[in-house]
Motif scaffolding. Structure first.
Motif, PDB file in Angstrom:
ATOM      1  N   VAL A   1       8.940  -8.918   4.847  1.00  0.00           N
ATOM      2  CA  VAL A   1       8.073  -7.747   4.731  1.00  0.00           C
ATOM      3  C   VAL A   1       7.562  -7.699   3.298  1.00  0.00           C
ATOM      4  CG1 VAL A   1       8.070  -5.229   4.551  1.00  0.00           C
ATOM      5  CG2 VAL A   1       9.022  -6.325   6.570  1.00  0.00           C
TER       6      VAL A   1
ATOM      7  N   SER B   1       5.352  -5.331   0.759  1.00  0.00           N
ATOM      8  CA  SER B   1       4.774  -4.002   0.579  1.00  0.00           C
ATOM      9  C   SER B   1       3.492  -4.089  -0.234  1.00  0.00           C
ATOM     10  CB  SER B   1       5.768  -3.073  -0.128  1.00  0.00           C
ATOM     11  OG  SER B   1       6.930  -2.888   0.650  1.00  0.00           O
TER      12      SER B   1
ATOM     13  N   LYS C   1       0.326  -1.418  -1.915  1.00  0.00           N
ATOM     14  CA  LYS C   1       0.145  -0.019  -2.292  1.00  0.00           C
ATOM     15  C   LYS C   1      -0.901   0.684  -1.448  1.00  0.00           C
ATOM     16  CE  LYS C   1       1.567  -0.758  -7.086  1.00  0.00           C
ATOM     17  NZ  LYS C   1       1.180  -0.677  -8.525  1.00  0.00           N
TER      18      LYS C   1
ATOM     19  N   LYS D   1      -4.429  -5.207   1.110  1.00  0.00           N
ATOM     20  CA  LYS D   1      -3.877  -6.121   2.119  1.00  0.00           C
ATOM     21  C   LYS D   1      -4.615  -7.454   2.108  1.00  0.00           C
ATOM     22  CE  LYS D   1      -1.801  -3.159   5.671  1.00  0.00           C
ATOM     23  NZ  LYS D   1      -1.866  -2.787   7.104  1.00  0.00           N
TER      24      LYS D   1
ATOM     25  N   VAL E   1       2.908  -4.380   4.700  1.00  0.00           N
ATOM     26  CA  VAL E   1       3.245  -2.993   5.017  1.00  0.00           C
ATOM     27  C   VAL E   1       2.670  -2.069   3.952  1.00  0.00           C
ATOM     28  CG1 VAL E   1       5.100  -1.344   5.393  1.00  0.00           C
ATOM     29  CG2 VAL E   1       5.337  -3.692   6.223  1.00  0.00           C
TER      30      VAL E   1
ATOM     31  N   PRO F   1       1.701   2.120   3.096  1.00  0.00           N
ATOM     32  CA  PRO F   1       2.438   3.352   3.387  1.00  0.00           C
ATOM     33  C   PRO F   1       2.297   3.819   4.837  1.00  0.00           C
ATOM     34  CG  PRO F   1       1.401   3.519   1.245  1.00  0.00           C
ATOM     35  CD  PRO F   1       0.935   2.232   1.826  1.00  0.00           C
TER      36      PRO F   1
ATOM     37  N   ALA G   1       4.851   2.131   7.425  1.00  0.00           N
ATOM     38  CA  ALA G   1       6.304   2.231   7.214  1.00  0.00           C
ATOM     39  C   ALA G   1       7.036   2.604   8.497  1.00  0.00           C
ATOM     40  CB  ALA G   1       6.594   3.246   6.113  1.00  0.00           C
TER      41      ALA G   1
ATOM     42  N   ARG H   1      12.876  -8.027   2.415  1.00  0.00           N
ATOM     43  CA  ARG H   1      11.709  -7.611   1.631  1.00  0.00           C
ATOM     44  C   ARG H   1      11.405  -8.668   0.569  1.00  0.00           C
ATOM     45  NH1 ARG H   1      12.681  -4.276   5.780  1.00  0.00           N
ATOM     46  NH2 ARG H   1      11.553  -2.296   5.601  1.00  0.00           N
TER      47      ARG H   1
ATOM     48  N   GLU I   1       8.837  -9.151  -2.929  1.00  0.00           N
ATOM     49  CA  GLU I   1       7.858  -8.631  -3.869  1.00  0.00           C
ATOM     50  C   GLU I   1       6.859  -9.734  -4.217  1.00  0.00           C
ATOM     51  OE1 GLU I   1       7.521  -5.536  -4.874  1.00  0.00           O
ATOM     52  OE2 GLU I   1       9.260  -4.912  -3.673  1.00  0.00           O
TER      53      GLU I   1
END
Length: 443
Positions: A221, A223, A225, A231, A348, A350, A353, A369, A371
């Motif tokens: 996953v 993330s 912002k 994306k 993903v 917000p 989620a 996860r 980064e």
């Protein structure tokens, strides 16, 4: 265990050997002997486990004995989507090449005439989507009372798409004495109820816990912002940084599929798209380009999430986390097929989620996860605008071309007036002689 240990015919073993497969998968090893013994089967297996061959192979041997009659197929395979139906048809062609079995494919989005002609000749295997089958049945173009085998494939997907009432009606048109095989990745209560109603003393074969994901697929996953722009930027970074040979990118909306494909091509990626608004020939053509390697990235809606068996898909990207948790299992199952390894990323934002929480709740596993630091990427090249010092000479050239054009038109106009062959005449010419012709005419 090898395929030779399963009781298949020599012709079928030869066809399997031609494909390069030697050992059956767990679902194949468990299901094929039972199907050959004419048992009803409930097969619970996640996508990518070789489920299709587990019913195609024994069906070929069973149907090898007998003869097809007009409008009365001997067996029926129900599939939720056109793509999956076409994929099963390809399997029959590959594995049945040493048998003389006839087959018909009934799917929407194509002309009905050829399908009716095939039925009139008689078919051993009928592969159909419920909608097109019900349409032809209501027109009296097909009879189901000669069908001795029924396969309900991707039953949970049938449920999601609202096909269960159609399947129940189709089952009532079939002989009560028949063999029924039901395959599903998950077993929700409505599917269990369907099995209890239409299967007779079935053998249940489960090769993975319902709603589990393939352990050969590394899942991440990532993330982001924001939504669309962030994306797309993160996705492009992953596509460049990962060793992506072929990838399928899933979006929740058809409009997102079109926009993302356009953006990827703008940034130099060899991408294509497939979604429900495309006509069937266009969808099949795009899939063919992907299989041939003309493009190595396919942006898709969930119309392609199930049933596409494309070898060598190294990555799956969920541009959107799917709304339905079950779809996650099927999406990422496009990679890591046939024992190979694969990688799946889910972006993903917000708003996604809650979807990820539901997926992890369904599968019973926490997705790792990761980064990502997005590197600054080069902007797509745009046509270079002329510098100010370049514009003056360009304007001069344009004026010269314009003047040359005016003189040419005057010359052509005079020629038409003077040459009768061109439809003109020198009678009535009272206009002034153009300056650039005055010398030659005066002479």
């Amino acid at each position: 265990m090898s395929f030779a240990d399963l009781g298949l015919s020599e012709e079928l073993l030869r066809a399997v050997g031609d494909t390069g497969y030697t050992d059956p998968t767990p679902i194949q090893a468990s299901a094929i002997p039972s199907v050959l013994m004419m048992r009803d089967i409930i097969g619970i297996a996640q996508t990518g486990t070789g489920k299709t061959a587990s019913f195609v192979l024994p069906m070929i041997d069973i149907l090898a004995h007998g003869r097809a009659r007009a409008l009365m197929p001997r067996s029926l395979i129900l599939e939720p989507t056109r793509e999956l139906a076409a994929q099963v048809a390809e399997n029959f062609e590959i594995y049945g090449k040493y048998h003389k079995l006839s087959m018909a494919l009934l799917i929407g989005g194509v002309q009905m005439g050829d399908q009716v002609k095939a039925l009139e000749k008689g078919v051993d295997v009928l592969i159909a989507t419920p909608g097109r089958l019900m349409d032809l049945f209501s027109r009296g173009k097909i009879l189901l009372n000669g069908c001795s085998m029924l396969v309900i494939d991707e039953a949970d997907r049938m449920l999601d798409m609202g096909f269960i009432p159609d399947i129940e009606e189709i089952c009532t048109k079939l002989p009560k004495q028949r063999q029924t095989l039901l395959f599903s990745a998950t077993m929700p209560p409505p599917i269990k109820k369907l099995a209890d109603k239409f299967l007779s003393n079935p053998k249940t074969i489960e090769v993975a816990r319902p709603a589990t994901t393939n352990i050969n697929i590394a899942q991440w996953v990532v993330s982001v912002k924001g939504q669309a722009f962030e994306k797309r930027q993160t996705l492009r970074h992953l596509l460049r940084e990962e060793a992506v040979s072929t990838a399928i990118i899933f979006c929740n909306r058809k409009t997102t599929v079109r926009e993302l494909n356009k953006s990827l091509k703008k940034h130099g990626f060899a991408a294509g798209e497939i979604h429900g608004d495309m006509e069937q020939p266009a969808r099949l053509a795009e899939l063919d380009r992907f299989k041939k390697g003309e493009i190595n990235i396919l942006v898709a809606s969930d119309v392609a999430a199930r049933g596409l068996d494309i070898k060598g898909v190294s990555h799956v990207f969920n541009f959107d986390a799917p709304w339905h948790p079950d779809d996650y299992v099927h999406r990422i199952g496009r990679t890591g097929r046939g024992g190979a390894t694969g990688i799946a990323y889910t972006l993903v934002a917000p708003d996604d989620a809650e979807n990820i929480e539901n997926i992890e709740k369904l599968t019973g596993q926490k997705i790792d996860r990761r980064e990502i630091t997005v590197a600054e990427e080069p902007k797509p090249e745009r046509p270079r605008r002329a510098k100010p010092e370049e514009r003056a000479p360009r304007r001069e050239r344009e004026r010269e071309r314009s003047a040359d054009g005016d003189r040419g038109r005057e010359r052509d106009d005079l020629r038409r007036r003077r040459d009768p062959v061109e439809g003109g005449s020198d009678e009535g010419w009272n206009g002034p002689i153009p300056a650039f012709l005055s010398v030659s005419i005066g002479a």
